[in-house]
Design an enzyme around this catalytic site. Structure first.
Site, PDB file in Angstrom:
ATOM      1  N   SER A 121       0.838  -1.198   0.000  1.00 54.89           N
ATOM      2  CA  SER A 121       0.000   0.000   0.000  1.00 54.89           C
ATOM      3  C   SER A 121       0.873   1.248   0.000  1.00 54.89           C
ATOM      4  CB  SER A 121      -0.921   0.005   1.221  1.00 54.89           C
ATOM      5  OG  SER A 121      -0.184  -0.189   2.400  1.00 54.89           O
ATOM      6  N   HIS A 142      -3.982  -4.665  -4.642  1.00 59.90           N
ATOM      7  CA  HIS A 142      -4.094  -4.029  -3.329  1.00 59.90           C
ATOM      8  C   HIS A 142      -5.484  -4.240  -2.726  1.00 59.90           C
ATOM      9  CE1 HIS A 142      -4.333  -0.145  -0.816  1.00 59.90           C
ATOM     10  NE2 HIS A 142      -3.724  -1.065  -0.121  1.00 59.90           N
ATOM     11  N   GLU A 154      -7.547  -2.724  -5.826  1.00 60.38           N
ATOM     12  CA  GLU A 154      -6.851  -1.910  -6.825  1.00 60.38           C
ATOM     13  C   GLU A 154      -5.832  -2.787  -7.548  1.00 60.38           C
ATOM     14  OE1 GLU A 154      -6.820   2.600  -5.097  1.00 60.38           O
ATOM     15  OE2 GLU A 154      -5.587   1.167  -4.014  1.00 60.38           O
ATOM     16  N   ASN A 192      -6.042   5.086  -1.166  1.00 57.91           N
ATOM     17  CA  ASN A 192      -5.257   5.606  -0.042  1.00 57.91           C
ATOM     18  C   ASN A 192      -4.839   7.060  -0.240  1.00 57.91           C
ATOM     19  OD1 ASN A 192      -5.407   3.412   1.616  1.00 57.91           O
ATOM     20  ND2 ASN A 192      -3.453   2.531   0.989  1.00 57.91           N
TER      21      ASN A 192
HETATM   22  N1  3HC Z   1     -16.561 -12.428   7.035  1.00 57.89           N
HETATM   23  C1  3HC Z   1     -17.572 -12.072   6.232  1.00 57.89           C
HETATM   24  N2  3HC Z   1     -18.361 -10.997   6.461  1.00 57.89           N
HETATM   25  C2  3HC Z   1     -18.121 -10.290   7.562  1.00 57.89           C
HETATM   26  C3  3HC Z   1     -17.082 -10.616   8.469  1.00 57.89           C
HETATM   27  C4  3HC Z   1     -16.280 -11.754   8.162  1.00 57.89           C
HETATM   28  N3  3HC Z   1     -15.254 -12.134   8.909  1.00 57.89           N
HETATM   29  N4  3HC Z   1     -17.080  -9.690   9.456  1.00 57.89           N
HETATM   30  C5  3HC Z   1     -18.045  -8.822   9.193  1.00 57.89           C
HETATM   31  N5  3HC Z   1     -18.702  -9.177   8.056  1.00 57.89           N
HETATM   32  C6  3HC Z   1     -19.806  -8.479   7.399  1.00 57.89           C
HETATM   33  C7  3HC Z   1     -21.051  -8.468   8.240  1.00 57.89           C
HETATM   34  O1  3HC Z   1     -21.806  -9.627   8.039  1.00 57.89           O
HETATM   35  C8  3HC Z   1     -21.757  -7.232   7.710  1.00 57.89           C
HETATM   36  O2  3HC Z   1     -22.367  -7.523   6.461  1.00 57.89           O
HETATM   37  P1  3HC Z   1     -23.814  -6.940   6.071  1.00 57.89           P
HETATM   38  O3  3HC Z   1     -23.646  -5.452   6.024  1.00 57.89           O
HETATM   39  O4  3HC Z   1     -24.121  -7.582   4.738  1.00 57.89           O
HETATM   40  O5  3HC Z   1     -24.719  -7.396   7.167  1.00 57.89           O
HETATM   41  C9  3HC Z   1     -20.598  -6.271   7.458  1.00 57.89           C
HETATM   42  O6  3HC Z   1     -19.445  -7.096   7.276  1.00 57.89           O
HETATM   43  C10 3HC Z   1     -20.343  -5.303   8.606  1.00 57.89           C
HETATM   44  O7  3HC Z   1     -20.364  -6.045   9.779  1.00 57.89           O
HETATM   45  P2  3HC Z   1     -20.887  -5.437  11.161  1.00 57.89           P
HETATM   46  O8  3HC Z   1     -21.761  -4.237  10.886  1.00 57.89           O
HETATM   47  O9  3HC Z   1     -21.454  -6.529  12.003  1.00 57.89           O
HETATM   48  O10 3HC Z   1     -19.650  -4.852  11.847  1.00 57.89           O
HETATM   49  P3  3HC Z   1     -18.332  -5.548  12.140  1.00 57.89           P
HETATM   50  O11 3HC Z   1     -17.854  -4.912  13.373  1.00 57.89           O
HETATM   51  O12 3HC Z   1     -18.305  -7.014  12.094  1.00 57.89           O
HETATM   52  O13 3HC Z   1     -17.564  -5.023  10.827  1.00 57.89           O
HETATM   53  C11 3HC Z   1     -16.006  -3.757   9.596  1.00 57.89           C
HETATM   54  C12 3HC Z   1     -16.416  -4.340  10.929  1.00 57.89           C
HETATM   55  C13 3HC Z   1     -16.314  -4.699   8.448  1.00 57.89           C
HETATM   56  C14 3HC Z   1     -14.498  -3.610   9.724  1.00 57.89           C
HETATM   57  C15 3HC Z   1     -16.734  -2.412   9.371  1.00 57.89           C
HETATM   58  O14 3HC Z   1     -16.664  -1.617  10.519  1.00 57.89           O
HETATM   59  C16 3HC Z   1     -16.131  -1.624   8.217  1.00 57.89           C
HETATM   60  O15 3HC Z   1     -16.487  -1.822   7.056  1.00 57.89           O
HETATM   61  N6  3HC Z   1     -15.202  -0.680   8.539  1.00 57.89           N
HETATM   62  C17 3HC Z   1     -14.484   0.129   7.552  1.00 57.89           C
HETATM   63  C18 3HC Z   1     -13.271  -0.640   7.053  1.00 57.89           C
HETATM   64  C19 3HC Z   1     -12.486   0.125   6.021  1.00 57.89           C
HETATM   65  O16 3HC Z   1     -12.749   1.273   5.676  1.00 57.89           O
HETATM   66  N7  3HC Z   1     -11.442  -0.536   5.490  1.00 57.89           N
HETATM   67  C20 3HC Z   1     -10.539   0.066   4.547  1.00 57.89           C
HETATM   68  C21 3HC Z   1      -9.317   0.507   5.271  1.00 57.89           C
HETATM   69  S1  3HC Z   1      -8.096   1.204   4.162  1.00 57.89           S
HETATM   70  C22 3HC Z   1      -7.091  -0.084   3.796  1.00 57.89           C
HETATM   71  O17 3HC Z   1      -7.252  -1.191   4.239  1.00 57.89           O
HETATM   72  C23 3HC Z   1      -5.980   0.182   2.821  1.00 57.89           C
HETATM   73  C24 3HC Z   1      -4.638  -0.031   3.431  1.00 57.89           C
HETATM   74  O18 3HC Z   1      -3.678  -0.054   2.383  1.00 57.89           O
HETATM   75  C25 3HC Z   1      -4.254   1.077   4.395  1.00 57.89           C
END
Ligand code: 3HC
Length: 293
Positions: A121, A142, A154, A192
């Site tokens: 990343s 990515h 990506e 990002n």
């Molecule tokens: N497997 C499958 N599905 C899952 C799961 C798993 N292990 N965990 C959660 N889910 C699903 C849930 O079923 C739910 O699906 P639905 O909306 O269809 O019902 C959804 O994910 C959200 O789950 P919850 O609302 O129950 O909340 P959680 O606490 O479990 O989810 C999260 C946490 C998915 C991390 C949520 O908070 C989220 O989407 N956060 C934002 C994450 C984000 O922005 N990531 C990008 C970061 S940038 C990056 O990574 C780039 C790097 O290079 C820096």
């Protein structure tokens, strides 16, 4: 072409690598997950098992599917198992020296036609490609954290990538149910480059005492409909990973949005890396971010 692919390798089974193993296996590939030693391999396997158990508990997978996904994964400490891999993704730490060792080795082990992808990343895909004897067959792939849940991938081509290699990576991403966007190799790619300056700005707001961590996170969640606030998201991504991204954005663009918030660097130095170290903006041994953020 991708239809003929069966065996995929993932090197590095940290948070991202273990998630990528899950994505490929759930997509029907036989996956070889490689780590440096038994302890790291055990952590990667535990990460995968925990995520699958959560998917079952959320009703996203049946127990039969959970078993099948685990059954398609081979865990090993030997990269030699990748000698017949059709496609390999590297997800080791964001350290150019570590990447060099891995890519030099993969270049020797994998068949000459195998596309090698990096989940980096913050590092240049072009620089990584140039470490190999097959620079035209090295691309960025990515994923976002958590990889099994986030839909976007990506696909980063470089100025020397063969179009075919970019197409293969794009097709594989589609085959595992992701939405690929093809981007060029520039700092932060697209997601990002937009996201991390916003996260960095949130750290500045916190550092200046404008609001508490909970208030900052809650303000964003409740105003913009994001699933989590910026400080909680930084803890999820990893403070060190976010710092690496903002540093490369600064090195490449030097815009006012890219100057790192001092607290972010201090936290990384102090080992407050977020969820993976047990403490970041929040303390995961005690106070999880409030449910109602
Ligand atoms: N497997 C499958 N599905 C899952 C799961 C798993 N292990 N965990 C959660 N889910 C699903 C849930 O079923 C739910 O699906 P639905 O909306 O269809 O019902 C959804 O994910 C959200 O789950 P919850 O609302 O129950 O909340 P959680 O606490 O479990 O989810 C999260 C946490 C998915 C991390 C949520 O908070 C989220 O989407 N956060 C934002 C994450 C984000 O922005 N990531 C990008 C970061 S940038 C990056 O990574 C780039 C790097 O290079 C820096």
């Amino acid at each position: 072409m991708v239809q003929e692919f069966h065996k995929v390798g993932v090197v590095g089974l940290g948070t991202m690598g273990a998630g990528i193993v899950e994505v490929f296996s759930a997509g029907g590939f036989e996956v070889t997950g490689v780590e440096i030693d038994e302890a790291a391999l055990g952590r990667g396997r535990a990460h995968l098992e925990k995520s699958l158990a959560k998917a079952v508990s959320k009703g996203k997978l049946t127990e039969d599917e959970q078993r099948a996904i685990l059954g398609r994964v081979t865990f090993t400490t030997s990269r030699d198992h990748l000698s017949d891999a059709d496609f390999v993704v590297e997800a080791v730490s964001e350290d150019i020296a570590v990447k060099r060792e891995v890519f030099t080795d993969l270049d020797h082990i994998c068949p000459p036609g195998t596309v090698l992808a990096t989940n980096t990343s913050s590092l240049s895909v072009t620089e990584i490609a140039a470490m190999t004897q097959r620079p035209t067959k090295v691309v960025g792939l990515h994923f976002f954290n958590p990889a099994p849940v986030m839909n976007l991938v990506e696909v980063a081509g470089t100025v020397i990538s063969e179009e075919w290699a970019v197409e293969i990576a794009t097709e594989i991403a589609k085959r595992v149910g992701k939405t690929p966007v093809v981007v060029s190799d520039r700092a932060g790619f697209v997601a990002n480059a937009l996201l991390v300056p916003y996260l960095n700005h949130a750290v500045s707001v916190y550092e200046r005492g404008i609001a508490s961590r909970e208030e900052i996170d809650s303000a964003v969640v409740k105003s913009a409909g994001m699933p989590m606030g910026p400080l909680a998201l930084l803890d999820l991504i990893g403070i060190d990973v976010a710092l690496a991204v903002i540093d490369v954005l600064w090195a490449e663009f030097r815009g006012p949005r890219h100057a790192v918030a001092p607290l972010l660097r201090r936290m990384a130095t102090a080992g407050l890396l977020g969820r993976k170290s047990g403490r970041g903006f929040y303390d995961y041994s005690r106070d999880e971010p409030p449910e109602e953020q």
